[in-house]
Structure formats: C-alpha cells, structure tokens
Design a protein around this motif. Structure first.
Motif, PDB file in Angstrom:
ATOM      1  N   ALA A  13      64.306  40.818  14.863  1.00  0.00           N
ATOM      2  CA  ALA A  13      63.902  40.565  16.250  1.00  0.00           C
ATOM      3  C   ALA A  13      65.578  40.514  17.079  1.00  0.00           C
ATOM      4  O   ALA A  13      66.216  39.687  16.440  1.00  0.00           O
ATOM      5  CB  ALA A  13      63.115  39.856  16.892  1.00  0.00           C
ATOM      6  N   VAL A  14      65.391  40.837  18.320  1.00  0.00           N
ATOM      7  CA  VAL A  14      66.764  40.612  19.001  1.00  0.00           C
ATOM      8  C   VAL A  14      66.022  40.466  20.337  1.00  0.00           C
ATOM      9  O   VAL A  14      65.694  41.185  21.051  1.00  0.00           O
ATOM     10  CB  VAL A  14      67.711  41.899  19.021  1.00  0.00           C
ATOM     11  N   SER A  15      66.610  39.093  21.116  1.00  0.00           N
ATOM     12  CA  SER A  15      66.287  38.771  22.395  1.00  0.00           C
ATOM     13  C   SER A  15      67.325  38.450  23.209  1.00  0.00           C
ATOM     14  O   SER A  15      68.357  37.695  22.679  1.00  0.00           O
ATOM     15  CB  SER A  15      65.219  37.413  22.257  1.00  0.00           C
ATOM     16  N   PHE A  16      67.223  38.827  24.532  1.00  0.00           N
ATOM     17  CA  PHE A  16      68.432  38.228  25.494  1.00  0.00           C
ATOM     18  C   PHE A  16      67.790  37.710  26.547  1.00  0.00           C
ATOM     19  O   PHE A  16      66.745  38.078  27.234  1.00  0.00           O
ATOM     20  CB  PHE A  16      69.082  39.505  25.693  1.00  0.00           C
ATOM     21  N   GLY A  17      68.549  36.608  27.118  1.00  0.00           N
ATOM     22  CA  GLY A  17      68.014  35.941  28.127  1.00  0.00           C
ATOM     23  C   GLY A  17      69.262  35.353  29.128  1.00  0.00           C
ATOM     24  O   GLY A  17      70.378  35.350  28.648  1.00  0.00           O
ATOM     25  N   ILE A  18      68.684  35.185  30.234  1.00  0.00           N
ATOM     26  CA  ILE A  18      70.023  34.860  31.287  1.00  0.00           C
ATOM     27  C   ILE A  18      69.429  33.309  31.847  1.00  0.00           C
ATOM     28  O   ILE A  18      68.316  32.992  32.138  1.00  0.00           O
ATOM     29  CB  ILE A  18      70.111  35.736  32.648  1.00  0.00           C
ATOM     30  N   ALA A  19      70.439  32.414  31.908  1.00  0.00           N
ATOM     31  CA  ALA A  19      70.149  30.809  32.282  1.00  0.00           C
ATOM     32  C   ALA A  19      69.518  31.090  33.751  1.00  0.00           C
ATOM     33  O   ALA A  19      69.629  31.674  34.574  1.00  0.00           O
ATOM     34  CB  ALA A  19      71.753  30.235  32.284  1.00  0.00           C
ATOM     35  N   LEU A  20      68.445  30.135  34.015  1.00  0.00           N
ATOM     36  CA  LEU A  20      67.995  29.640  35.026  1.00  0.00           C
ATOM     37  C   LEU A  20      68.920  29.150  36.073  1.00  0.00           C
ATOM     38  O   LEU A  20      68.932  29.467  37.304  1.00  0.00           O
ATOM     39  CB  LEU A  20      66.612  28.988  34.882  1.00  0.00           C
ATOM     40  N   SER A  21      69.942  28.444  35.719  1.00  0.00           N
ATOM     41  CA  SER A  21      70.707  27.742  36.469  1.00  0.00           C
ATOM     42  C   SER A  21      71.841  28.456  36.867  1.00  0.00           C
ATOM     43  O   SER A  21      72.586  28.808  35.399  1.00  0.00           O
ATOM     44  CB  SER A  21      71.006  26.314  36.130  1.00  0.00           C
ATOM     45  N   PRO A  22      72.332  28.772  37.940  1.00  0.00           N
ATOM     46  CA  PRO A  22      73.702  29.395  38.149  1.00  0.00           C
ATOM     47  C   PRO A  22      74.793  28.672  37.578  1.00  0.00           C
ATOM     48  O   PRO A  22      75.892  29.106  37.579  1.00  0.00           O
ATOM     49  CB  PRO A  22      73.543  29.821  39.533  1.00  0.00           C
ATOM     50  N   ASP A  23      74.810  27.327  37.502  1.00  0.00           N
ATOM     51  CA  ASP A  23      75.745  26.418  37.157  1.00  0.00           C
ATOM     52  C   ASP A  23      76.023  26.328  35.707  1.00  0.00           C
ATOM     53  O   ASP A  23      76.882  25.742  35.160  1.00  0.00           O
ATOM     54  CB  ASP A  23      75.508  25.020  37.896  1.00  0.00           C
ATOM     55  N   GLU A  24      75.005  26.766  34.775  1.00  0.00           N
ATOM     56  CA  GLU A  24      75.133  26.728  33.619  1.00  0.00           C
ATOM     57  C   GLU A  24      76.226  27.393  33.144  1.00  0.00           C
ATOM     58  O   GLU A  24      76.709  28.673  33.269  1.00  0.00           O
ATOM     59  CB  GLU A  24      73.944  27.353  32.803  1.00  0.00           C
ATOM     60  N   HIS A  25      77.156  26.801  32.151  1.00  0.00           N
ATOM     61  CA  HIS A  25      78.323  27.699  31.616  1.00  0.00           C
ATOM     62  C   HIS A  25      78.028  28.834  30.688  1.00  0.00           C
ATOM     63  O   HIS A  25      78.890  29.998  30.992  1.00  0.00           O
ATOM     64  CB  HIS A  25      79.401  26.525  30.746  1.00  0.00           C
ATOM     65  N   PHE A  26      77.137  28.618  29.950  1.00  0.00           N
ATOM     66  CA  PHE A  26      76.946  29.921  29.102  1.00  0.00           C
ATOM     67  C   PHE A  26      75.610  30.447  29.674  1.00  0.00           C
ATOM     68  O   PHE A  26      74.292  30.101  29.461  1.00  0.00           O
ATOM     69  CB  PHE A  26      76.290  29.325  27.651  1.00  0.00           C
ATOM     70  N   GLN A  27      75.874  31.573  30.520  1.00  0.00           N
ATOM     71  CA  GLN A  27      74.787  32.180  31.547  1.00  0.00           C
ATOM     72  C   GLN A  27      73.794  33.016  30.439  1.00  0.00           C
ATOM     73  O   GLN A  27      72.695  33.286  30.702  1.00  0.00           O
ATOM     74  CB  GLN A  27      75.437  32.939  32.372  1.00  0.00           C
ATOM     75  N   TRP A  28      74.444  33.549  29.314  1.00  0.00           N
ATOM     76  CA  TRP A  28      73.788  34.577  28.334  1.00  0.00           C
ATOM     77  C   TRP A  28      73.192  33.676  27.194  1.00  0.00           C
ATOM     78  O   TRP A  28      73.959  33.130  26.319  1.00  0.00           O
ATOM     79  CB  TRP A  28      74.493  35.704  28.097  1.00  0.00           C
ATOM     80  N   TYR A  29      72.032  34.131  26.845  1.00  0.00           N
ATOM     81  CA  TYR A  29      71.566  33.703  25.474  1.00  0.00           C
ATOM     82  C   TYR A  29      70.916  34.969  24.740  1.00  0.00           C
ATOM     83  O   TYR A  29      70.288  35.896  25.009  1.00  0.00           O
ATOM     84  CB  TYR A  29      70.260  32.704  25.774  1.00  0.00           C
ATOM     85  N   VAL A  30      71.488  35.025  23.410  1.00  0.00           N
ATOM     86  CA  VAL A  30      71.019  35.916  22.377  1.00  0.00           C
ATOM     87  C   VAL A  30      70.434  35.238  21.209  1.00  0.00           C
ATOM     88  O   VAL A  30      70.904  34.282  20.825  1.00  0.00           O
ATOM     89  CB  VAL A  30      72.115  36.825  22.104  1.00  0.00           C
ATOM     90  N   ARG A  31      69.254  35.732  20.671  1.00  0.00           N
ATOM     91  CA  ARG A  31      68.591  35.218  19.656  1.00  0.00           C
ATOM     92  C   ARG A  31      68.312  36.534  18.654  1.00  0.00           C
ATOM     93  O   ARG A  31      67.625  37.316  19.041  1.00  0.00           O
ATOM     94  CB  ARG A  31      66.999  34.628  19.853  1.00  0.00           C
ATOM     95  N   ILE A  32      68.831  36.195  17.368  1.00  0.00           N
ATOM     96  CA  ILE A  32      68.722  37.389  16.524  1.00  0.00           C
ATOM     97  C   ILE A  32      67.769  36.693  15.076  1.00  0.00           C
ATOM     98  O   ILE A  32      68.235  35.584  14.784  1.00  0.00           O
ATOM     99  CB  ILE A  32      69.936  38.031  16.023  1.00  0.00           C
ATOM    100  N   ARG A  33      66.783  37.328  14.798  1.00  0.00           N
ATOM    101  CA  ARG A  33      65.908  36.676  13.616  1.00  0.00           C
ATOM    102  C   ARG A  33      65.875  37.716  12.559  1.00  0.00           C
ATOM    103  O   ARG A  33      66.084  38.949  12.494  1.00  0.00           O
ATOM    104  CB  ARG A  33      64.468  36.855  14.236  1.00  0.00           C
TER     105      ARG A  33
END
Length: 101
Positions: free
Chosen positions: A41-61
């Motif tokens: 699996a490969v997932s991608f997300g965007i931070a809820l807070s615009p102030d978050e330094h790391f705006q993108w999240y990727v998870r690879i299983r």
C-alpha cells in the motif's frame, strides 16, 4: 516469521509546487511504487494545520523486511524519487517501523 514494515515519510514541499505537479507525482507514485514486489500500500496525506512544517505525509507498507530492501534499490523507486518526488521537496524525513500489532 515475517513482519510487516511501514515506511513513514514526512515532507515539506517547495513553495512553488503546483497542484498539477503534486497530482502527477501522486499518480506516478501509485503506478510505479505499487508495481514493486512486496509493496502492499501507498498512502499520501496533507497536514490539517497550515502551520505544520511537514505538510505532506507518505506511508508505504511492505510485506516484510526483504520487500523493503528490494524497494530501496528498485528502478521504479529510484525513477519516482528522482524524476517526480525529490524535485518537489524542500525538506524530507524517512522512518521505518516493524509493525507489532
């Protein structure tokens, strides 16, 4: 006994990344990375807070640690990283975890 591995990637995009560039990278990532043996699996997300330094999240299983090792040197992964993903990034962190439950 083999255990599932997850790679968590936290990224900060460059300020000039367009929605089109991101969409293309995500589409290519799904095609290229899921074609690698052992990638489940490969997932991608965007931070809820615009102030978050790391705006993108990727998870690879990965099916197991061998699949992670295959992935790290697989031509699809290298092509995706060099051609589509790295050019979009200002900052990048990677962590691997063996799932216990």
């Amino acid at each position: 006994m083999s255990q599932v591995i997850e790679r968590i990637i936290l990224d900060t995009p460059r300020a000039d990344v367009t929605p089109e560039q991101l969409a293309t990278a995500n589409e290519e990532g799904q095609k290229l990375l899921l074609a690698i043996p052992g990638v489940e699996a490969v997932s991608f997300g965007i931070a809820l807070s615009p102030d978050e330094h790391f705006q993108w999240y990727v998870r690879i299983r990965f099916r197991d640690e061998q699949a992670l090792q295959t992935y790290d040197t697989h031509p699809n992964h290298i092509r995706f990283a060099e051609q589509y993903w790295a050019p979009l990034l200002a900052d990048h962190q990677v962590r691997d975890y063996r799932l216990e439950y």
